[in-house]
Scaffold this motif. Structure first.
Motif, PDB file in Angstrom:
ATOM      1  N   ARG A   1       0.827  -1.240  -0.021  1.00 37.38           N
ATOM      2  CA  ARG A   1      -0.007  -0.048  -0.011  1.00 37.38           C
ATOM      3  C   ARG A   1       0.794   1.360  -0.021  1.00 37.38           C
ATOM      4  O   ARG A   1       0.480   2.299  -0.531  1.00 37.38           O
ATOM      5  CB  ARG A   1      -0.940  -0.041   1.195  1.00 37.38           C
TER       6      ARG A   1
ATOM      7  N   ASP B   1      -3.177  -0.553  -3.639  1.00 37.93           N
ATOM      8  CA  ASP B   1      -4.152  -0.875  -2.408  1.00 37.93           C
ATOM      9  C   ASP B   1      -5.137  -1.762  -2.843  1.00 37.93           C
ATOM     10  O   ASP B   1      -6.103  -1.536  -3.934  1.00 37.93           O
ATOM     11  CB  ASP B   1      -4.680   0.227  -1.985  1.00 37.93           C
TER      12      ASP B   1
ATOM     13  N   SER C   1      -7.862  -2.354  -1.930  1.00 37.10           N
ATOM     14  CA  SER C   1      -9.280  -2.382  -1.567  1.00 37.10           C
ATOM     15  C   SER C   1      -9.757  -1.041  -2.463  1.00 37.10           C
ATOM     16  O   SER C   1     -11.014  -0.394  -2.350  1.00 37.10           O
ATOM     17  CB  SER C   1      -9.553  -2.097   0.072  1.00 37.10           C
ATOM     18  N   ASP C   2      -9.138  -0.621  -3.351  1.00 39.49           N
ATOM     19  CA  ASP C   2      -9.148   0.503  -3.978  1.00 39.49           C
ATOM     20  C   ASP C   2      -9.114   0.296  -5.618  1.00 39.49           C
ATOM     21  O   ASP C   2      -7.998   0.043  -6.220  1.00 39.49           O
ATOM     22  CB  ASP C   2      -8.128   1.732  -3.734  1.00 39.49           C
ATOM     23  N   GLU C   3     -10.208   0.440  -6.234  1.00 37.77           N
ATOM     24  CA  GLU C   3     -10.304  -0.008  -7.791  1.00 37.77           C
ATOM     25  C   GLU C   3      -9.147   1.125  -8.731  1.00 37.77           C
ATOM     26  O   GLU C   3      -8.649   0.336  -9.682  1.00 37.77           O
ATOM     27  CB  GLU C   3     -11.684   0.258  -8.411  1.00 37.77           C
TER      28      GLU C   3
ATOM     29  N   GLU D   1     -15.756  -4.531   4.329  1.00 34.73           N
ATOM     30  CA  GLU D   1     -14.500  -4.323   4.097  1.00 34.73           C
ATOM     31  C   GLU D   1     -13.484  -5.405   3.903  1.00 34.73           C
ATOM     32  O   GLU D   1     -12.731  -5.655   2.760  1.00 34.73           O
ATOM     33  CB  GLU D   1     -14.006  -3.677   5.311  1.00 34.73           C
TER      34      GLU D   1
ATOM     35  N   TYR E   1     -14.563  -8.417   2.607  1.00 38.25           N
ATOM     36  CA  TYR E   1     -14.826  -8.814   1.096  1.00 38.25           C
ATOM     37  C   TYR E   1     -14.219  -7.911   0.028  1.00 38.25           C
ATOM     38  O   TYR E   1     -13.881  -8.295  -0.976  1.00 38.25           O
ATOM     39  CB  TYR E   1     -16.393  -8.819   0.901  1.00 38.25           C
ATOM     40  N   GLU E   2     -14.231  -6.504   0.262  1.00 36.50           N
ATOM     41  CA  GLU E   2     -13.690  -5.687  -0.957  1.00 36.50           C
ATOM     42  C   GLU E   2     -12.085  -6.033  -0.958  1.00 36.50           C
ATOM     43  O   GLU E   2     -11.827  -6.113  -2.022  1.00 36.50           O
ATOM     44  CB  GLU E   2     -13.646  -4.274  -0.247  1.00 36.50           C
ATOM     45  N   THR E   3     -11.257  -6.138   0.120  1.00 37.82           N
ATOM     46  CA  THR E   3      -9.787  -6.573  -0.048  1.00 37.82           C
ATOM     47  C   THR E   3      -9.646  -8.042  -0.447  1.00 37.82           C
ATOM     48  O   THR E   3      -8.912  -8.204  -1.129  1.00 37.82           O
ATOM     49  CB  THR E   3      -9.322  -6.112   1.428  1.00 37.82           C
ATOM     50  N   ASN E   4     -10.377  -8.960   0.268  1.00 34.46           N
ATOM     51  CA  ASN E   4     -10.175 -10.441  -0.155  1.00 34.46           C
ATOM     52  C   ASN E   4     -10.762 -11.039  -1.467  1.00 34.46           C
ATOM     53  O   ASN E   4     -10.238 -12.197  -1.747  1.00 34.46           O
ATOM     54  CB  ASN E   4     -10.626 -11.086   1.129  1.00 34.46           C
TER      55      ASN E   4
ATOM     56  N   GLY F   1     -10.848  -7.311  -4.613  1.00 35.38           N
ATOM     57  CA  GLY F   1      -9.403  -6.894  -5.170  1.00 35.38           C
ATOM     58  C   GLY F   1      -8.859  -7.929  -6.080  1.00 35.38           C
ATOM     59  O   GLY F   1      -8.508  -7.722  -7.034  1.00 35.38           O
TER      60      GLY F   1
ATOM     61  N   SER G   1     -15.389 -14.503   3.164  1.00 34.53           N
ATOM     62  CA  SER G   1     -14.576 -14.051   2.234  1.00 34.53           C
ATOM     63  C   SER G   1     -13.645 -15.023   1.236  1.00 34.53           C
ATOM     64  O   SER G   1     -13.529 -14.985   0.110  1.00 34.53           O
ATOM     65  CB  SER G   1     -13.654 -12.718   2.442  1.00 34.53           C
TER      66      SER G   1
END
Ligand SMILES: NC(=O)c1ccc[n+]([C@@H]2O[C@H](COP(=O)([O-])OP(=O)(O)OC[C@H]3O[C@@H](n4cnc5c(N)ncnc54)[C@H](OP(=O)(O)O)[C@@H]3O)[C@@H](O)[C@H]2O)c1
Length: 265
Positions: free
Chosen positions: A41, A68, A70-72, A119, A121-124, A127, A190
């Motif tokens: 990150r 990162d 978690s960030d598209e 959160e 789900y977004e990262t794991n 992403g 996740s």
């Protein structure tokens, strides 16, 4: 245990824990044909100090990339940056290692909020999904270019592959055994979703000869695994790299552990 990997290799979440050890061992155990793209990150931050030191020990072999999961926008920017650096060889191996666990162990039902679920789900899951989608053309490039490799068994991590770092607690069959000590609703669901992503990508990419496999690293002493874990990062990373070195067509769409054993879904 031998490590036989080469080409362009990208590892996410590589500034600490298992990801850092994967990058270290890849730098040590691969030859001149390997180049490691170590993603984290904050490449300039204090949390990446050890990774930066490692990259100076292997000049020209490790490139640190800001990413990162978690960030598209960050995923898109990183994918564009590496595509310029990979050259005509494309991407040989993507290791989706970065992940989070929220709330902290044991992750009881009463302690888990919707925010934690989203959160994690977004990262794991989202992403790794986005990264695989955006890097697919580069994986395909590697698969097509290296068509002479691995005769008789078209798929391999030397040629073109995605490894999703999963967990044994994603296994539905093993849930009765793993649940009592670690409820971890957000995390385990996740990783179960990541397993399905592995199966879907394995189906979608098989015509391109891109291997997609999920690997459980064992219970490892890291910030996430805690002090009581029986394995150190060195044992886990060496085991997984050795397993990756031996994967072929039959392993695509499977969930294996760090010793190569199949884990039931
Ligand atoms: N340790 C175990 O016993 C165990 C067991 C089963 C599976 N696993 C899996 O093994 C993998 C590595 O786990 P670990 O034990 O090494 O975990 P860890 O020590 O907590 O390290 C997690 C890594 O992921 C990175 N990360 C977290 N969120 C990120 C994001 N949004 N974008 C980019 N990087 C991010 C962290 O970077 P920051 O420093 O920036 O946070 C860190 O480098 C994970 O997929 C985990 O689920 C671990």
């Amino acid at each position: 245990m031998s490590v036989n990997l080469e080409g362009n290799i990208l590892v996410t979440g590589s500034n600490r824990g298992i990801g850092l050890e994967l990058v270290k061992q890849l730098a040590e155990k691969t030859g001149e044909k390997a180049h490691i793209y170590a993603c984290c990150r904050e490449p300039e931050g204090t949390r990446a100090e050890v990774l930066r030191e490692l990259s100076t020990q292997y000049p020209g072999k490790i490139t640190i990339i800001k990413l990162d999961m978690s960030d598209e926008d960050s995923i898109s920017t990183a994918a564009q940056a590496v595509s310029k650096q990979f050259g005509p060889g494309g991407l040989n191996l993507l290791i989706n290692n970065a992940a989070i666990n929220k709330p902290a162990l044991p992750g009881l039902l009463s302690a888990t909020r919707k925010k934690d679920m989203m959160e994690v789900y977004e990262t794991n899951v989202a992403g790794p999904f986005l990264l695989a989608k955006m890097l697919h053309p580069l994986l395909q490039k590697a698969a097509e270019r290296d068509s002479e490799k691995d005769e008789g068994d078209k798929m391999s991590c030397r040629r073109s592959a995605i490894i999703n770092i999963s967990s044994i607690i994603s296994s539905m069959e093993k849930c009765p055994q793993t649940f009592p000590g670690a409820q971890m609703y957000a995390y385990r669901t996740s990783k179960a979703a990541l397993n399905m992503l592995t199966c879907c990508l394995a189906e979608e990419f098989k015509i391109h000869n891109i291997l997609v496999t999920a690997i459980h690293p064992g219970w490892v002493r890291t910030d996430m695994g805690g002090e009581k874990a029986p394995l150190c990062t060195q044992e886990s990373a060496l085991g997984m790299l050795s397993v990756m070195s031996s994967l072929s067509n039959k392993d695509s769409g499977m969930l294996l552990d760090w010793e190569g054993n199949t884990i039931p879904w």
